[in-house]
Enzyme design. Sequence first.
Site, PDB file in Angstrom:
ATOM      1  N   ARG A 158      37.700  33.776  20.578  1.00 16.90           N
ATOM      2  CA  ARG A 158      38.035  35.134  20.167  1.00 16.90           C
ATOM      3  C   ARG A 158      39.476  35.373  20.585  1.00 16.90           C
ATOM      4  O   ARG A 158      39.966  34.781  21.544  1.00 16.90           O
ATOM      5  CB  ARG A 158      37.126  36.158  20.863  1.00 16.90           C
ATOM      6  CG  ARG A 158      35.661  36.026  20.489  1.00 16.90           C
ATOM      7  CD  ARG A 158      34.821  37.056  21.253  1.00 16.90           C
ATOM      8  NE  ARG A 158      33.416  36.981  20.851  1.00 16.90           N
ATOM      9  CZ  ARG A 158      32.523  36.145  21.394  1.00 16.90           C
ATOM     10  NH1 ARG A 158      32.892  35.330  22.391  1.00 16.90           N
ATOM     11  NH2 ARG A 158      31.277  36.120  20.974  1.00 16.90           N
ATOM     12  N   LYS A 185      32.902  38.318  25.380  1.00 23.20           N
ATOM     13  CA  LYS A 185      32.100  39.381  24.783  1.00 23.20           C
ATOM     14  C   LYS A 185      30.607  39.172  25.023  1.00 23.20           C
ATOM     15  O   LYS A 185      29.864  40.119  25.244  1.00 23.20           O
ATOM     16  CB  LYS A 185      32.389  39.434  23.279  1.00 23.20           C
ATOM     17  CG  LYS A 185      31.697  40.560  22.536  1.00 23.20           C
ATOM     18  CD  LYS A 185      32.102  40.540  21.085  1.00 23.20           C
ATOM     19  CE  LYS A 185      31.401  41.650  20.303  1.00 23.20           C
ATOM     20  NZ  LYS A 185      31.778  41.634  18.866  1.00 23.20           N
ATOM     21  N   HIS A 266      40.232  36.970  13.996  1.00 22.15           N
ATOM     22  CA  HIS A 266      38.915  36.319  13.982  1.00 22.15           C
ATOM     23  C   HIS A 266      38.887  35.093  13.073  1.00 22.15           C
ATOM     24  O   HIS A 266      37.974  34.263  13.173  1.00 22.15           O
ATOM     25  CB  HIS A 266      37.863  37.323  13.518  1.00 22.15           C
ATOM     26  CG  HIS A 266      36.457  36.806  13.603  1.00 22.15           C
ATOM     27  ND1 HIS A 266      35.805  36.599  14.796  1.00 22.15           N
ATOM     28  CD2 HIS A 266      35.582  36.433  12.623  1.00 22.15           C
ATOM     29  CE1 HIS A 266      34.583  36.135  14.562  1.00 22.15           C
ATOM     30  NE2 HIS A 266      34.428  36.029  13.256  1.00 22.15           N
ATOM     31  N   ARG A 269      38.488  31.656  14.828  1.00 20.56           N
ATOM     32  CA  ARG A 269      37.137  31.402  15.328  1.00 20.56           C
ATOM     33  C   ARG A 269      36.178  31.051  14.185  1.00 20.56           C
ATOM     34  O   ARG A 269      35.446  30.066  14.251  1.00 20.56           O
ATOM     35  CB  ARG A 269      36.653  32.631  16.084  1.00 20.56           C
ATOM     36  CG  ARG A 269      35.244  32.538  16.657  1.00 20.56           C
ATOM     37  CD  ARG A 269      35.020  33.784  17.514  1.00 20.56           C
ATOM     38  NE  ARG A 269      33.635  33.993  17.886  1.00 20.56           N
ATOM     39  CZ  ARG A 269      33.027  33.373  18.885  1.00 20.56           C
ATOM     40  NH1 ARG A 269      33.674  32.459  19.586  1.00 20.56           N
ATOM     41  NH2 ARG A 269      31.769  33.634  19.174  1.00 20.56           N
ATOM     42  N   HIS A 292      28.442  31.527  21.045  1.00 23.27           N
ATOM     43  CA  HIS A 292      27.480  32.435  20.420  1.00 23.27           C
ATOM     44  C   HIS A 292      26.138  32.344  21.139  1.00 23.27           C
ATOM     45  O   HIS A 292      25.649  31.255  21.428  1.00 23.27           O
ATOM     46  CB  HIS A 292      27.277  32.072  18.937  1.00 23.27           C
ATOM     47  CG  HIS A 292      28.338  32.588  18.031  1.00 23.27           C
ATOM     48  ND1 HIS A 292      29.330  31.795  17.499  1.00 23.27           N
ATOM     49  CD2 HIS A 292      28.577  33.839  17.560  1.00 23.27           C
ATOM     50  CE1 HIS A 292      30.121  32.527  16.736  1.00 23.27           C
ATOM     51  NE2 HIS A 292      29.689  33.761  16.761  1.00 23.27           N
ATOM     52  N   TYR A 301      27.776  30.961   8.995  1.00 23.93           N
ATOM     53  CA  TYR A 301      28.901  30.051   8.765  1.00 23.93           C
ATOM     54  C   TYR A 301      28.429  28.768   8.087  1.00 23.93           C
ATOM     55  O   TYR A 301      29.081  28.253   7.167  1.00 23.93           O
ATOM     56  CB  TYR A 301      29.569  29.690  10.096  1.00 23.93           C
ATOM     57  CG  TYR A 301      30.274  30.825  10.795  1.00 23.93           C
ATOM     58  CD1 TYR A 301      31.084  31.715  10.093  1.00 23.93           C
ATOM     59  CD2 TYR A 301      30.148  31.009  12.172  1.00 23.93           C
ATOM     60  CE1 TYR A 301      31.729  32.753  10.736  1.00 23.93           C
ATOM     61  CE2 TYR A 301      30.793  32.051  12.821  1.00 23.93           C
ATOM     62  CZ  TYR A 301      31.586  32.921  12.106  1.00 23.93           C
ATOM     63  OH  TYR A 301      32.225  33.943  12.739  1.00 23.93           O
TER      64      TYR A 301
END
Length: 318
Positions: A158, A185, A266, A269, A292, A301
């Site tokens: 990120r 995050k 973003h 990433r 993640h 993705y």
Amino acid sequence: MNEIITDIKALQEETLLNLENSKANNTVRAYKSDFKDFGLFCAQNGFKSLPSEPKIVSLYLTYLSTKEAKISTLKRRLVSIGVIHRLKGHYLDTKHPSIIENLMGIKRRKGSIQKRKKPILIRHLKLVINVIDEQKIKDIKKLRDRSIILIGFSGGFRRNEIVSLDYEDLDFVEEGLKIQIRKSKTDQFGEGLVKALPYFENSQYCPVISLKKWLELSKITSGSVFRRFVKGSKLSENRLTDQTVALLIKEYLQLAGIDNKNYSGHSLRSGFATSAAESGAEERNIMTMTGHKSTEMVRRYIREANLFKNNALNKLKF
């Protein structure tokens, strides 16, 4: 008695600090920014913003929908309003029928498909690095910018994780580079995550080699890795902001002849995750790199990467 009152006030202040620190600083700032807009709406219409009530929040969401705000924006604003109420010791039922049913109605009328930012794929990455190397600017700026982009892509970072890197987080080993992520995050309690970047066969696009050169030329041996320049190419002690990463990406995409309209910070990433999926990397290995916690986004993705590879039309002959 006075001592007890004083203690309670101190405890209330300490509790408020704990509540604020339960969220990352950037997240709290975003909540406050969203709530400021809600407060302005209330002030203009004679409503009380704190504490508020569900019917007022519902009206605010309707107002936003008439201003072409995205569904994701409405949901984020709702979360922000609820969080600020909790931080200030007030209760607000953000799941009240007047709010939830209104959101559902807005969603049905406007649709909920969000246009996501485009990923920077490997072909784009190479074009961007090539154009950086061709710029008639000081080598120190070239090395900083190319290192930001290569590290950001290769580590699935990120943008705030990129600019938060300190020299002390880096560990150069025989195989490449280990990077300690102290907080992210999805890791609000600072449990930490280590990302490993191996050396690339093609040294021009190797993030480890680029970062080594940047550190050698900048003479950075402690503190923030990526810093601002002042007065041209004079390096300061000030850490870059995450917004700078997005601006650099857009700048170099444009210089590379790529329409930068739908790209953002973003994009590095998402570009890594999509490119890894296209190359056949397993879901769990992609998640190990990106950090993640949920498979939902990574699977998105993978689906997008395979849209043409697994397309049923490939089986048809015309």
